[in-house]
Design an enzyme around this catalytic site. Structure first.
Site: not given
Ligand code: NDP
Length: 283
Positions: A72, A131-132, A134-135, A155, A248
């Site tokens: 992406k 969260g911060a 990609g999504a 976040n 979602g």
């Molecule tokens: P990223 O890896 O880019 O980001 C993950 C985020 O989740 C970060 O902000 C991370 O925080 C946070 N996070 C993960 N685990 C924890 C935890 N245990 N405690 C606190 N914060 C946590 O992932 P994406 O943004 O790409 O994807 C996120 C979700 O969105 C996925 O489940 C994906 O499947 C879903 N998604 C759904 C779509 C849809 O069409 N429904 C489309 C795209 C994505 P930190 O920055 O602190 O690590």
């Protein structure tokens, strides 16, 4: 319908782990439902092969393609231009051939917005988003561009949260603030929309968001980007407190709807696409 030996127009998905991608069934269902002579093909492309894959798609006249991480971001320098929100988000999940040009769009946030707008208008609303990644970037930019009043990003990692809030403030000119997430977060009074844009809950129906559930009020809309399982613990807890909820799966279907619109010019039936997606996911 054209004769079967007339070659279909092609679109596809370039992903690192291509096996079992349920969105293939969803997009192909739209093509069948509308009698479109198009095919959507899933291709497993390692990061080192992305530039060749994009050159190949150009050479073979693909109508466009979707991308998953890490493509992406890596695809951006290989394209001829970006849509407004894709440029702000800094990621492209949908490439569209317009004339001879390959243009990068981001339909993740647009898909979320379309779902949200079906139950609530985000204009003038106070939004809290967990969260911060990609999504989260995609969702925040789109709800911001249509006029949300304020976005509070909660976040765990401060640098990642700060980067998103800086983008929202300085590039998208939106009111945004950062809360570094430590322990159960209490939603401030006046919150209208709560969004989980983390991966917490993906493939784990019991995974808990660190949220003070007493701060959830019945007038709030609570949305989750996690699509599997669709009824996350957050959504179940929110529904039990009288909130309206949004899963979602709707976002996933709508990003597909927008992709099909971009590629073919046809406005596909979301219900046919959702049925095919649910069947492919065994829901
Ligand atoms: P990223 O890896 O880019 O980001 C993950 C985020 O989740 C970060 O902000 C991370 O925080 C946070 N996070 C993960 N685990 C924890 C935890 N245990 N405690 C606190 N914060 C946590 O992932 P994406 O943004 O790409 O994807 C996120 C979700 O969105 C996925 O489940 C994906 O499947 C879903 N998604 C759904 C779509 C849809 O069409 N429904 C489309 C795209 C994505 P930190 O920055 O602190 O690590």
């Amino acid at each position: 319908m054209p004769s079967p030996d007339f070659l279909p127009s092609l679109v596809g998905s370039l992903s690192v782990g291509a096996a079992g991608n349920p969105t293939v069934a969803m997009v192909e269902a739209a093509f069948r439902h509308h009698g479109l002579h198009w095919r959507y093909v899933n291709m497993e492309v390692p990061p080192a092969g992305l530039a060749d894959a994009v050159r190949g798609a150009r050479a073979m006249g693909f109508g466009g393609f979707n991308l998953s991480m890490p493509h992406k971001v890596a695809v951006i320098p290989l394209l001829d231009g970006l849509g407004e929100s894709a440029a702000l988000i800094g990621a492209v999940n949908c490439v569209v051939r317009r004339g001879e040009q390959l243009i990068g769009e981001n339909t993740d946030g647009k898909g979320f917005l379309k779902s949200l707008q079906a139950i609530c208008d985000p204009r003038g609303k106070n939004i809290v988003m967990f969260g911060a990644g990609g999504a989260a970037r995609a969702v925040a930019v789109e709800v911001g561009l249509v006029g949300a009043k304020r976005i509070t990003v909660v976040n765990r990692s401060e640098p990642r949260g700060r980067e998103l809030v800086d983008t929202l403030r300085h590039k998208a000119k939106l009111a945004a603030d950062l809360v570094v997430w430590r322990g159960d977060y209490a939603l401030p009074a006046g919150t209208d929309i709560v969004i989980n844009a983390t991966s917490i809950g993906l493939y784990d129906a019991e995974a808990r968001i660190e949220l003070n559930l007493d701060s959830l009020k019945p007038n709030m809309v609570v949305a989750d980007v996690v699509f599997s399982p669709p009824q996350t613990r957050l959504l179940r807890d929110a529904a039990a407190r009288g909130c309206r909820t949004l899963d979602g799966l709707g976002m996933l279907v709508n990003q597909g709807v927008i992709g099909v619109q971009y590629w073919t010019g046809v406005n596909p039936d979301p219900a046919a696409m959702r049925r095919a997606l649910e069947e492919a996911m065994g829901i």
